[in-house]
Enzyme design. Structure first.
Site, PDB file in Angstrom:
ATOM      1  N   GLY A 218      -5.363  -1.395  -0.882  1.00 34.84           N
ATOM      2  CA  GLY A 218      -6.487  -1.774  -1.723  1.00 34.84           C
ATOM      3  C   GLY A 218      -6.421  -3.229  -2.137  1.00 34.84           C
ATOM      4  O   GLY A 218      -5.570  -3.993  -1.688  1.00 34.84           O
TER       5      GLY A 218
ATOM      6  N   ASP B  80       9.212  -0.689   4.488  1.00 34.76           N
ATOM      7  CA  ASP B  80       8.166  -1.606   4.968  1.00 34.76           C
ATOM      8  C   ASP B  80       8.455  -3.044   4.528  1.00 34.76           C
ATOM      9  O   ASP B  80       7.606  -3.713   3.949  1.00 34.76           O
ATOM     10  CB  ASP B  80       6.802  -1.151   4.449  1.00 34.76           C
ATOM     11  CG  ASP B  80       5.655  -1.752   5.256  1.00 34.76           C
ATOM     12  OD1 ASP B  80       5.899  -2.161   6.413  1.00 34.76           O
ATOM     13  OD2 ASP B  80       4.524  -1.815   4.746  1.00 34.76           O
TER      14      ASP B  80
ATOM     15  N   GLY C  98      -6.004 -10.976  -3.236  1.00 36.56           N
ATOM     16  CA  GLY C  98      -5.428 -10.419  -2.014  1.00 36.56           C
ATOM     17  C   GLY C  98      -6.046  -9.090  -1.650  1.00 36.56           C
ATOM     18  O   GLY C  98      -6.719  -8.439  -2.453  1.00 36.56           O
ATOM     19  N   GLU C  99      -5.816  -8.685  -0.411  1.00 33.52           N
ATOM     20  CA  GLU C  99      -6.287  -7.401   0.098  1.00 33.52           C
ATOM     21  C   GLU C  99      -5.125  -6.756   0.825  1.00 33.52           C
ATOM     22  O   GLU C  99      -4.716  -7.215   1.888  1.00 33.52           O
ATOM     23  CB  GLU C  99      -7.463  -7.593   1.057  1.00 33.52           C
ATOM     24  CG  GLU C  99      -8.097  -6.288   1.516  1.00 33.52           C
ATOM     25  CD  GLU C  99      -9.012  -5.684   0.457  1.00 33.52           C
ATOM     26  OE1 GLU C  99      -9.176  -4.452   0.454  1.00 33.52           O
ATOM     27  OE2 GLU C  99      -9.551  -6.444  -0.366  1.00 33.52           O
TER      28      GLU C  99
END
Length: 692
Positions: free
Chosen positions: A360, A474, A355-356
């Site tokens: 990072g 978030d 994943g990205e």
């Protein structure tokens, strides 16, 4: 006049002491130390609550002779040992004098053995400034295992300044030993573990220790540390040792004594005790010349090293700072080495990249014991810096809940900032709902209901049940991970903030994801737990509909999924929102409950949104859903602002570019005029991307 506490220390006041100060009531505390008042202006009576240490020109004490006891120097002495804050004690054949005066906020204490004590400062959580309790003495309550533990069971405290003034010393050079042990701040999870004690040490007016931290230097609490100063010159028979808080460390902790100077014992010894009949002599000229030459060479070499190290100094400092802060945290996790992480991820092989994220890349790794982990490698370009990294570790390390991702440990070496999490076999919820067809999971209705309830329980834990209650800030589908059994777990606490118990909200830098942020947070930076409730409502709608809030527009009349849901609610067609992929065999009553709860959570008014524990109760059918109809005046209260914000995001959705503060000038509402104004520094919004 009521009792007062007044500090005028360390100013340059001259002339006589004003009469109104002399008339202050006895129970008040007044500190006039380190000033230049005239010597004929002493108060009419001797009072312990008026500190006149070094208060006159020439550094003299404006105190009456009977107050000082008029102790003359009958003969020179060449050693002194003080058990600070404690009683007389003999250690290794050496008698340490008692220093058990209760002290005070503004107090000058002359001792009969020709040494004096000046104390300045008021602990903020002591409501009665004239307390006779030992607020300025520390008493250890645990078992001390170091040698000479009797020296460290007590200590003297001060929130601001503490000075020991030793008189009647013979002329010459002395060795001064300062004995420290942190016996107030704890290493556990109590309030006493939250303080950080940083202060400076002066000897003969010269700064000898700057930003001294006992716990860090001694490598833990209840551990002794002795700092030795050699060749301390005494020329006028006096030695001044001062401990001064310089404005650093932690004071906003609801426990006395977790900040400000602390000293356990003082040892002063001459280098010529074996020949007391010999006159002490200062270093000769030859010795001075040698010292000057050596000093010049050392200074030159120091400058050379500073120039050579200019290119890597900042990186080294950041690394040391990170590692020291990590060691200082009361972590419930482990600290990994970079070598271990590289071995687990095959040196961050691209084949192991899963994943990205916004901060990072994320890699799959296998530890030596066979444990599969996910390693988040924070980018050097990431907006999550050193402080956020340490915040995330400190907050997550103690959290354990079935619906909160578990942190195994961390690594901070060189420029690397790494977090090691439990591995989640099914990636994140966005990947399963909105990803490419070949990676999407077949989420039937019972699974979607379980995911929705699990997210709600995880948020209820963070808001109301965890030891450190927090707002996530978030919540979105990419921050909900799925394990091998498709159980949801909330991740990524890099934006979380600890709850401030005294505050009803936190006005802070806006950092979140467009489409999931509550209107009051996106527009005004007004952050409460209800911001997470709003975000959950959006995620719940996405789970039911199988569509992304910001990417779904059935036609040009709709802004997003939530906008469509509001219209369908007004039409009475809420079942149109259910994802066709779940088929027709699903519990329509459960689906209606989730949709109604989601719309209740996304109400424009934070006060009308439920708490997450109430959400869990409604989703599990233990309480009925309180419906807010479209005729309620509050229902569309901020829809104009919401649509403006959403339309703005749609203009950028094609390029997926991050939104900067300069892009949001017209979106910040003035609290004074209720009009839209420009504000280049009022908002920072981070863009989102898929993370594992």
């Amino acid at each position: 006049m009521e009792s007062i506490t007044m500090y005028l220390t360390n100013n340059s006041f001259t002339g006589p002491i004003p009469d109104w100060i002399k008339r202050i009531k006895v129970r008040s505390q007044v500190d006039l130390s380190y000033n230049n008042f005239s010597e004929d202006s002493e108060p009419p009576t001797c009072r312990e609550t008026v500190n006149l240490f070094k208060s006159s020109s020439g550094g003299k004490n404006l105190q009456l002779s009977e107050c000082l006891g008029n102790y003359p120097c009958l003969k020179d002495r060449y050693s002194l040992y003080i058990n600070c804050g404690g009683k007389n004690v003999t250690i290794g054949g050496i008698d340490y004098e008692a220093d058990n005066d209760i002290g005070g906020a503004a107090k000058y204490v002359p001792m009969i053995s020709n040494w004096e004590l000046s104390s300045t400062g008021h602990f903020w959580d002591i409501t009665n400034s004239t307390s006779i309790d030992s607020d300025y003495l520390a008493q250890n309550i645990s078992v001390l295992r170091m040698n000479d533990s009797e020296l460290y069971t007590t200590a003297r405290l001060s929130p601001l300044s503490l000075t020991y003034y030793i008189r009647c010393l013979g002329k010459g050079n002395y060795t001064v030993k300062l004995h420290f042990a942190e016996i107030v701040i704890r290493g556990n999870s109590s309030f006493y573990s939250l303080g950080r004690r940083i202060f400076d040490v002066y000897i003969q007016g010269n700064l000898r220790l700057k930003d001294f931290n006992i716990k860090r230097t001694a490598k833990g609490v209840d551990k002794e540390y002795v700092h030795e100063f050699k060749a301390v010159a005494v020329r006028d028979k006096t030695l001044e040792i001062r401990f001064r808080w310089a404005g650093k460390g932690t004071t906003d902790v609801p426990k006395r004594g977790t900040y400000g100077p602390l000293i356990s014992a003082i040892s002063v010894k001459s280098g010529k005790l074996d020949s007391l009949d010999e006159e002490f002599k200062p270093p000769n000229d030859r010795q001075k010349k040698i010292l000057i030459v050596v000093g010049a060479v050392v200074l030159f070499l120091l400058l050379v090293f500073m120039i050579l190290g200019a290119l890597w100094w900042k990186g080294l400092w950041d690394r040391i700072s990170r590692e020291e802060e990590l060691r200082g945290l009361d972590l419930k996790t482990g600290i990994f080495t970079l070598r271990q992480i590289k071995a687990a991820t095959n040196n961050f092989d691209e084949a192991n990249k899963i994943g990205e994220g916004g901060f990072g890349s994320v890699y799959k790794g296998i530890l030596l014991d066979g444990t599969i982990v996910a390693v988040k490698q924070l980018s050097s370009r990431s907006t999550q810096g050193h402080r956020e990294f340490v915040n995330e570790i400190g907050m997550i390390s103690g959290l354990q809940h079935p619906n909160v991702v578990r942190l195994y440990g961390c690594c901070a070496e060189g420029n690397q900032l790494l977090l090691v999490y439990e591995y989640m076999e099914n990636n994140n919820l966005a990947h399963s709902l909105f990803g490419e067809k070949e990676v999407q999971l077949n989420l039937d209705w019972p699974t979607r209901l379980r995911i929705c309830i699990g997210i709600a329980k995880g948020l209820a834990f963070l808001h109301e049940e965890s030891p450190l209650k927090m707002v996530h800030r978030d919540i979105k589908t990419t921050n909900v991970l799925l394990d091998k059994d498709i159980n949801p777990k909330i991740s990524d606490f890099g934006l979380a903030r600890l709850d401030e118990e005294e505050n009803t909200h936190i006005s802070t830098r806006v950092a979140g994801t467009i489409g999931y942020m509550a209107p009051e947070y996106a527009l005004w930076g007004y952050l409460t737990y209800k911001a997470d409730v709003y975000s959950f409502g959006v995620v719940a709608l996405e789970i039911v509909a199988g569509k992304s809030n910001m990417k779904y527009r059935p036609n040009e009349n709709f802004v997003c999924l939530l906008d469509w849901a509001l219209v369908e609610q007004q039409k009475g067609n809420l079942m149109e929102l259910v994802d066709p992929k779940v088929g027709t065999e699903f519990n329509k009553e459960e689906a209606m409950t989730i949709i109604k709860v989601a719309l209740l959570c996304t109400n424009s008014s934070p006060a009308l949104r439920p708490t997450m524990s109430q959400v869990v109760s409604m989703l599990e059918g233990r309480t009925a859903v309180h419906e807010i109809t479209s005729t309620d005046p509050s229902f569309y209260g901020d829809q104009i602002g919401f649509k403006s914000f959403s339309n703005f995001d749609l203009q950028r959705s094609a390029t997926h570019s991050p939104i900067r503060s300069s892009d949001t000038h017209s979106l910040v509402r003035s609290s004074d005029s209720h009009s839209l104004v420009r504000s280049s520094d009022s908002m920072h919004i981070e863009s989102s991307s898929t993370s594992a």
